[in-house]
Design an enzyme around this catalytic site. Structure first.
Site, PDB file in Angstrom:
ATOM      1  N   THR A 220       0.851  -1.198   0.000  1.00  0.00           N
ATOM      2  CA  THR A 220       0.000   0.000   0.000  1.00  0.00           C
ATOM      3  C   THR A 220       0.883   1.243   0.000  1.00  0.00           C
ATOM      4  O   THR A 220       2.075   1.163  -0.319  1.00  0.00           O
ATOM      5  CB  THR A 220      -0.991  -0.041   1.182  1.00  0.00           C
ATOM      6  N   ASN A 221       0.342   2.397   0.327  1.00  0.00           N
ATOM      7  CA  ASN A 221       1.122   3.643   0.366  1.00  0.00           C
ATOM      8  C   ASN A 221       0.612   4.538   1.496  1.00  0.00           C
ATOM      9  O   ASN A 221      -0.296   4.163   2.217  1.00  0.00           O
ATOM     10  CB  ASN A 221       1.059   4.341  -1.000  1.00  0.00           C
ATOM     11  N   HIS A 222       1.184   5.719   1.601  1.00  0.00           N
ATOM     12  CA  HIS A 222       0.901   6.575   2.767  1.00  0.00           C
ATOM     13  C   HIS A 222      -0.350   7.435   2.661  1.00  0.00           C
ATOM     14  O   HIS A 222      -0.599   8.249   3.542  1.00  0.00           O
ATOM     15  CB  HIS A 222       2.082   7.533   3.003  1.00  0.00           C
ATOM     16  N   SER A 223      -1.117   7.307   1.591  1.00  0.00           N
ATOM     17  CA  SER A 223      -2.267   8.210   1.443  1.00  0.00           C
ATOM     18  C   SER A 223      -3.271   8.016   2.582  1.00  0.00           C
ATOM     19  O   SER A 223      -3.600   6.883   2.942  1.00  0.00           O
ATOM     20  CB  SER A 223      -2.962   7.942   0.103  1.00  0.00           C
ATOM     21  N   ALA A 287      -4.527   7.380  -4.347  1.00  0.00           N
ATOM     22  CA  ALA A 287      -3.161   6.932  -4.602  1.00  0.00           C
ATOM     23  C   ALA A 287      -3.270   5.451  -4.962  1.00  0.00           C
ATOM     24  O   ALA A 287      -3.396   4.593  -4.087  1.00  0.00           O
ATOM     25  CB  ALA A 287      -2.309   7.134  -3.358  1.00  0.00           C
TER      26      ALA A 287
END
Ligand code: CTP
Length: 410
Positions: A220-223, A287
């Site tokens: 996943t990512n930091h959004s 994102a």
């Protein structure tokens, strides 16, 4: 006092129903009422029976220039105080101070006094200014009540850190009347806009996608989804019908928005493409993972001796897909860049057929993930507008302003 009036133009002529509950901070309601009147608002006051022990109805009646309402009916003459007409009258129900008890009852739908029945039937925005002891405020029950209320669209004026009536020091002190008035002014400035997007439908994608590796791990990512949620909320406030296709976030659904939760980039693709068919436009804020594991293991991957290489396949580009089919619909994209920002953003504008692109540079302090602020540049085919650092809510207002301007120019 005239300067107060000029300083809060959004409050001029607004009808504020001030709810006062049984807290020592009720004494501040007198100043609050006076400031609201000075700003040109009309004020009516509903008190809970206990609130009368903390501040007299005579004080509040004198300041608000209206009789105070406490009971469902007047025992002397039987006159009925209609909570429904109070709710209809108000442009905003402001409960200040709001005790832990009242917040809990609001969450639970308890209707055992005039203020609570008014809350339950009010269709106007509701703002609460909690006031209580620090431990009561920090208690999981109170925090959960506040989160739930916020999720239902109740606006919360955070209490301050400071000395409390108990003599303890901590968070729980009701925000100062000036701050509450500024909060209402900002709320009306935002929400007071006309329903300029009534009849329009928008899709907003927001948050991070989650790409499963096995039943335990994912990519996943930091959004956090904050920017997309702010845009969805702003579109809805201006009367648009909004479908929010959301990756994982911890945020409450903005008032008036229909939310569709998805996990992976593939799921987001399907949901956004379907919603776009019936829409007048889309704002692509999510994102989205560009790559996903080529295969999802059905069982937990066990570690071996050496390193692990995980084959990844490209996901489909949702924005580019919508851009290729958009026809006369409006499409707004984001570009999150760390270098060659403008050139990269302009390339995305063209490649994905956006009407404009919102450039976020991770090099700017206060921009990008997590925080409540953002610093962006709005780029269309002919103009670029660099905005100063501002709250994500204010950035959302500017983005929706630009959507409106472009729609009007068509
Ligand atoms: N986007 C999308 N679907 C994808 C990837 C991106 O809808 N699979 C959208 C984003 O929501 C954003 C825009 O495309 O509005 C640009 O996203 P960004 O991650 O900045 O760019 P990418 O196209 O992924 O390019 P790169 O990773 O090479 O910068």
């Amino acid at each position: 006092m005239e300067s107060g009036r000029a300083a809060r133009p959004a409050l001029e002529g607004r009808r504020i129903l001030l709810g006062i509950t049984g807290s020592i901070a009720a004494y501040k309601a007198a100043v609050l009422c006076r400031l609201l009147k000075t700003a040109g608002a009309e004020v009516r006051v509903v008190m809970t029976p206990l609130a009368k022990q903390f501040i007299t109805p005579l004080t509040m009646a004198t300041l608000s220039k209206n009789p105070i309402l406490v009971e469902f009916f007047d025992p002397e003459n039987g006159a009925w105080n209609s909570h429904i007409s109070l709710g209809e009258w108000a442009d905003c129900l402001l409960i200040a101070p709001a005790t832990a008890n009242t917040l809990a009852k609001m969450r639970g739908g308890v209707a055992d006094n005039l203020l609570l029945t008014t809350y339950l039937s009010a269709r106007c925005p509701v703002v609460v200014a909690p006031a209580m002891d620090l431990d009561m405020y920090a208690h999981a029950a109170t925090q959960e009540n506040l989160r739930t209320l916020a999720g239902r669209g109740v606006e919360i004026v955070e209490p301050a850190d400071g000395e409390l009536a108990s003599g303890l020091v901590g968070k729980g002190r009701m925000a100062e009347p000036e701050e509450i008035v500024a909060f209402l002014d900002a709320l009306f400035s935002r929400t007071g806009k006309k329903k300029t997007l009534q009849g329009k439908r928008f899709v907003v994608t927001a948050g991070a996608t989650i790409e499963a590796i096995d039943p335990v791990r994912y990519i996943t990512n930091h959004s956090t989804g904050k920017m997309g949620y702010a845009i969805a909320g702003e579109l809805a406030r201006r009367g648009a019908e909004v479908e929010l296709v959301s990756g994982r976030t911890a945020l409450p659904t903005p008032a008036g928005v229909t939310r569709r939760d998805v996990l992976s980039a593939d799921e987001m693709f399907e949901a956004a493409a379907t919603a776009f068919d019936k829409a007048d436009g889309a704002v692509m804020c999510a994102a989205v993972a560009d790559y996903t594991p080529a295969e999802v293991s059905g069982t937990k991957l066990k570690k071996g001796e050496g390193d692990l290489c995980l084959p990844l396949r490209r996901t489909r580009d949702i924005a580019a897909h919508l851009g290729a089919r958009k026809g006369s619909r409006m499409l707004v994209g984001f570009a999150l860049e760390t270098d060659h920002e403008e050139a990269n953003a302009e390339a995305k504008l063209v490649k994905k057929n956006f009407d404009f692109v919102v450039l976020n540079s991770l090099r700017d302090a206060g921009a990008g993930f997590r925080g409540d602020t953002n610093k962006v540049t709005l780029i269309d085919r002919t103009n670029r507008e660099e905005l100063p650092l501002m709250s994500k809510n204010d950035v959302a207002v500017r983005i929706v302003d630009k959507i409106e301007t472009l729609l009007a120019g068509r």
